[in-house]
Write a protein that holds these residues in place. Structure first.
Motif, PDB file in Angstrom:
ATOM      1  N   ILE A   1     -24.502  18.355  -0.761  1.00  0.00           N
ATOM      2  CA  ILE A   1     -25.234  17.116  -1.039  1.00  0.00           C
ATOM      3  C   ILE A   1     -26.731  17.448  -1.120  1.00  0.00           C
ATOM      4  O   ILE A   1     -27.405  17.099  -2.061  1.00  0.00           O
TER       5      ILE A   1
ATOM      6  N   HIS B   1     -28.571  13.016  14.783  1.00  0.00           N
ATOM      7  CA  HIS B   1     -29.524  13.415  15.833  1.00  0.00           C
ATOM      8  C   HIS B   1     -30.156  14.748  15.428  1.00  0.00           C
ATOM      9  O   HIS B   1     -30.247  15.665  16.215  1.00  0.00           O
TER      10      HIS B   1
ATOM     11  N   PHE C   1     -19.516  25.762   1.628  1.00  0.00           N
ATOM     12  CA  PHE C   1     -19.415  24.400   2.172  1.00  0.00           C
ATOM     13  C   PHE C   1     -18.957  23.426   1.093  1.00  0.00           C
ATOM     14  O   PHE C   1     -19.212  22.226   1.181  1.00  0.00           O
TER      15      PHE C   1
ATOM     16  N   GLY D   1     -18.356  17.959  15.517  1.00  0.00           N
ATOM     17  CA  GLY D   1     -17.333  18.653  14.732  1.00  0.00           C
ATOM     18  C   GLY D   1     -17.669  18.685  13.244  1.00  0.00           C
ATOM     19  O   GLY D   1     -16.759  18.736  12.415  1.00  0.00           O
TER      20      GLY D   1
ATOM     21  N   GLN E   1     -29.470  23.659   8.369  1.00  0.00           N
ATOM     22  CA  GLN E   1     -28.359  23.662   9.326  1.00  0.00           C
ATOM     23  C   GLN E   1     -27.870  25.085   9.585  1.00  0.00           C
ATOM     24  O   GLN E   1     -27.543  25.444  10.720  1.00  0.00           O
TER      25      GLN E   1
ATOM     26  N   GLY F   1     -31.626  15.806  19.243  1.00  0.00           N
ATOM     27  CA  GLY F   1     -30.684  16.918  19.351  1.00  0.00           C
ATOM     28  C   GLY F   1     -29.608  16.643  20.382  1.00  0.00           C
ATOM     29  O   GLY F   1     -29.822  15.924  21.360  1.00  0.00           O
TER      30      GLY F   1
ATOM     31  N   VAL G   1     -28.752  21.715   4.128  1.00  0.00           N
ATOM     32  CA  VAL G   1     -27.677  22.652   4.477  1.00  0.00           C
ATOM     33  C   VAL G   1     -28.275  23.977   4.948  1.00  0.00           C
ATOM     34  O   VAL G   1     -27.855  24.540   5.969  1.00  0.00           O
TER      35      VAL G   1
END
Ligand code: MCN
Length: 788
Positions: free
Chosen positions: A667, A503, A663, A544, A675, A252, A672
């Protein structure tokens, strides 16, 4: 869609080693003859160093060396620098102060490194560090963002502690729009200061190879190539070809491991000086003091609207605390992304924004998940929500009336949005959150003494910094492109080398999914390599939310080249014209015939090329590419938070969370979603719990996990996560970043929900029970008067 290709919810390949304890982190790397480094740090926010007496420390058992800033300067080790320039509105360059890796004359924050003790063991280094005697002359200091300009001047180069006073937009036109407005909403906003707290603390291990006069640095980095570039080009420790940087598994980062920190420079310098490998492993309390913090903005913002609720203009003045030094290499990036995202999802004709970046006697402040975009979203989404409430317009409706509806859209603050459908995400979110049933739920809650509230956040983000968009008011156009190399082995297995650095984001899976889809080979036959400057030629790293949009686009380009070359090889093998070769699902076919060859046959031929005419086809099947993004990508969405507040205690419970994000192409929808969960947890942490507080003497009073509250599982609701999809035309996959969206959207949604519940807009983050209870008490007389 294949079972492991684009769009498949493939389980993360890398998780096997993480959950079986076989990951290899920097601290796991042990070099023969390794020593341990412990830093002696300033206990004062600002002080002059009169003298340093290391004689007693040097005599302690196991001590190899005690090194100070004076020796660092004598060895001509250069300063750390910030590479992202911003020019003040009067045309003057930003006021960057020298940042030595060890302070020699003055210390500027509690935790500033003054000396380093190198010893055989960690315990010996720690014991000896306590014997280093430093005579300080304490100087007045300032830590408060709002008071920074009036505080004692910290650096000679920066009068009024001002780094830059930057502005964006047309001040006159904005003032005129405000003068014509029927309604103006004004807010004073504080974006609280946060500590990154990645689960793995920072580590640096440096080894000197005297035979080759070269150095290797293992570190917890999000961008090892940039670390090597900065350390060689600016700090000057070793030329690039004599410095290898390896960032193995990293537990992280959330932005905090982008920067090149003093400890890395000192370990490299000390390793060469002592001829011994030197390792520094941060302790958690040290991480609080020395890892770059995030946010810390004080903002006054105003929104002008006409009588129909059409937004006419936005005006904001922000003081951004950048800490004691500009951090290496991107201190200005969050302020840049903050100002350029102030348009939100809205068609706002005029925006004028001023950002005053200031020095204070605190640890440097830089990017933290969202980096400027959570700050901007909080400002815009609070203004819109409050304006709707003040004007008696449904907040969803006010948003709808002002959404940008056609693309491309040029905002008044640099950004050119390329694609989106903001109404689609709002509509889906309203349904999923069952907003229609909210009033009933509110009444039910009231029956058992609870205040229910609903808050929206229709956020926008800009991911994958595009050099062409980054110029303008910035002093430089940084080349934030990315590289990828596809190494095809003779038997057909593939290694992908990327300059991105995972990470926690799952690149080993998603990058492999793309290759699996394109080459039709099993995902098990694909390895993703990153994080080693000797293996990957160059890369800009991961931050980013750029790896999908930029890193995978480089991979697409490299795969295009591989496919073209493989078709050429296939044309010789299958004895057909190149234009007749078709490639699908890992098979090459001659159009209109049953002549075919499998991927593995062709790769073997490419290397063991007895059928290839040399000269026409060069042997091998490995290709590399750089991708230069033409524009940012603009993920956007709608998050809706529903809370219940206990009116007696002020305790907030988040009872529903709906996230509908766009988004573009996904993929891996499972990655996702993960996240989004992580990002929302981060944003809820900012809204409800997290706060780095310095006292008037510059001590970090929330400097441990006993005092600094992070969200636990029980603080979080069950998330409803859905997506809408508008593909971005800005990259070949049509995908937009997802790694920060939750952290950007969440704080505004939470605070909008709590303020809705308690009927008062005066609420600061973190909205702890005490803060909410106080706001309820303050609002009591007005509520009573309204009821009467
Ligand atoms: N992805 C996808 N489909 C999309 C977009 C992305 O499947 N449309 C996948 C990507 O391939 C990648 C993951 O989702 O596997 C995140 O991609 P992206 O949004 O491009 O973000 P990055 O990989 O560049 O990661 C950076 C981002 C940032 S800026 C922070 S901060 C952050 C974050 O990722 N820090 C994290 N997520 C984190 N997750 C963990 N576990 N740890 C951190 O430190």
């Amino acid at each position: 869609m294949s079972a492991t290709g684009i769009g498949a919810a493939v389980r993360r390949k890398e998780d096997f080693r993480f959950i079986t304890g076989t990951g290899h982190y920097t601290d796991d790397e042990v070099r023969p003859g390794e020593t341990r480094a412990v830093f002696v740090r300033s206990p004062h926010a600002r002080a002059k160093i009169n003298s340093i007496d290391a004689s007693a420390a040097k005599k302690m058992p196991g001590v190899v060396a005690v090194l100070t800033g004076a020796e660092l300067a004598a060895d001509k080790v250069g300063n750390l620098i910030c590479g992202w320039m911003i020019t003040s509105k009067d045309g003057s360059p930003m006021k960057m102060t020298p940042h030595p890796a060890l302070a020699a004359d003055t210390v500027n924050y509690v935790g500033d490194a003054v000396a380093v003790v190198i010893a055989e063991t960690q315990a010996q280094a720690r014991d000896a560090a306590e014997k280093v005697k430093i005579d300080y002359q304490v100087l007045p200091s300032v830590t408060d963002t709002a008071k920074a300009k009036a505080g004692p001047q910290i650096h000679e180069v920066a009068p009024k502690n001002t780094i830059y006073e930057w502005s964006l937009g047309d001040a006159k036109a904005t003032d005129a729009a405000f003068a014509a407005a029927k309604h103006v909403t004004k807010l004073d906003i504080v974006n609280n200061r946060l500590v990154p707290n990645a689960i793995e603390p920072r580590v640096a291990l440096a080894e000197y190879d005297a035979g080759n006069d070269s150095l290797t640095l293992w570190n917890t980095s999000q961008n090892p190539h940039v670390a090597r570039l900065v350390i060689s080009a600016f700090v000057g420790i070793a030329p690039e070809h004599k410095l290898r940087v390896i960032a193995p598994d990293v537990g992280g980062g959330f932005g905090s491991k982008i920067f090149i920190y003093p400890e890395e420079v000192v370990c490299l310098w000390a390793a060469r000086k002592t001829r011994r490998p030197v390792k520094w492993t941060s302790e958690r309390s040290e991480a609080f003091l020395c890892d770059a913090h995030g946010r810390d903005h004080v903002t006054h913002a105003e929104l002008a609207l006409d009588e129909h609720g059409k937004i006419l203009a936005l005006r904001a003045h922000t003081i951004a605390n950048l800490g004691a030094y500009m951090s290496t290499f991107s201190s200005s990036v969050p302020t840049y992304l903050y100002a350029t995202l102030l348009s939100g999802q809205y068609d706002i004709p005029q925006i004028y924004c001023e950002v005053d970046a200031v020095y204070t006697n605190t640890v440097p402040v830089d990017a933290l998940r969202g980096a400027g975009r959570p700050e901007a979203t909080f400002v815009v989404e609070r203004l819109v929500e409050v304006a709707a409430r003040q004007m008696g317009i449904d907040p969803a409706d006010l948003r709808r009336r002002n959404f940008i509806k056609s693309f491309p859209h040029q905002t008044p603050v640099i950004m050119a949005y390329d694609a989106g459908d903001y109404n689609a995400s709002l509509k889906k979110a309203l349904e999923l959150a069952d907003v229609k049933g909210f009033n009933k739920r509110k009444r039910d809650a009231a029956r058992h003494g609870k205040l229910r509230g609903l808050g929206y956040s229709t956020y926008i983000e800009a991911c994958g910094i595009a050099p062409s968009q980054a110029v303008g008011s910035l002093g430089c156009g940084v080349g934030l492109w990315e590289s990828a190399e596809v190494r095809v082995n003779p038997t057909g297995s593939v290694e992908v080398l990327t300059g991105c650095h995972a990470h926690g984001q799952g690149h080993e899976t998603t990058f492999a999914q793309l290759v699996s889809e394109r080459l039709g080979i099993p995902i098990e036959n694909i390895t993703v390599v990153h994080g080693d400057t000797d293996k990957v030629q160059f890369g800009m790293g991961t931050y980013g939310s750029r790896s999908g949009a930029v890193g995978m686009s480089a991979l697409v380009k490299a795969l295009d080249k591989v496919e073209a070359k493989a078709k050429k090889v296939a044309s010789h093998v299958l004895e057909a014209s190149e234009s007749d070769i078709e490639f699908k699902d890992g098979k090459f076919t001659v159009a209109g015939t049953d002549k075919s060859a499998a991927w593995g046959d062709i790769t073997l031929q490419a290397y063991v090329a007895h059928k290839l005419p040399w000269g026409d086809v060069e042997p091998g099947l490995s290709e590399g590419a750089f991708y230069d993004p033409a524009n940012f990508t603009f993920p956007a969405g709608c998050h809706i938070c529903e809370v219940e507040v206990d009116a007696e205690t002020g305790k907030t419970e988040i009872v529903n969370w709906t996230a509908v994000d766009d988004f573009g192409t996904l993929i891996n929808p499972m990655i996702v979603e993960g996240q989004v969960h992580g990002g929302v947890a981060h944003g809820i942490g900012q809204a409800l719990l997290e706060h780095a507080v310095y006292d008037k003497d510059g001590q970090l009073v929330t400097g441990s996990l006993m005092d600094y509250a992070m969200p636990h599982a029980h603080d979080l609701p069950s998330f409803k996560v859905e997506t809408t999809e508008t593909k971005t035309p800005s990259n070949p996959l049509g995908l937009k970043g997802c790694g920060e969206a939750g952290a950007i959207a969440a704080p505004a949604a939470v605070i909008n929900a709590i303020t809705d519940a308690i009927g008062s807009e005066e609420l600061t983050m973190p909205a702890t029970a005490n803060v909410v209870w106080s706001a309820i008490q303050r609002a009591q007389p007005a509520r009573q008067a309204a009821a009467e």
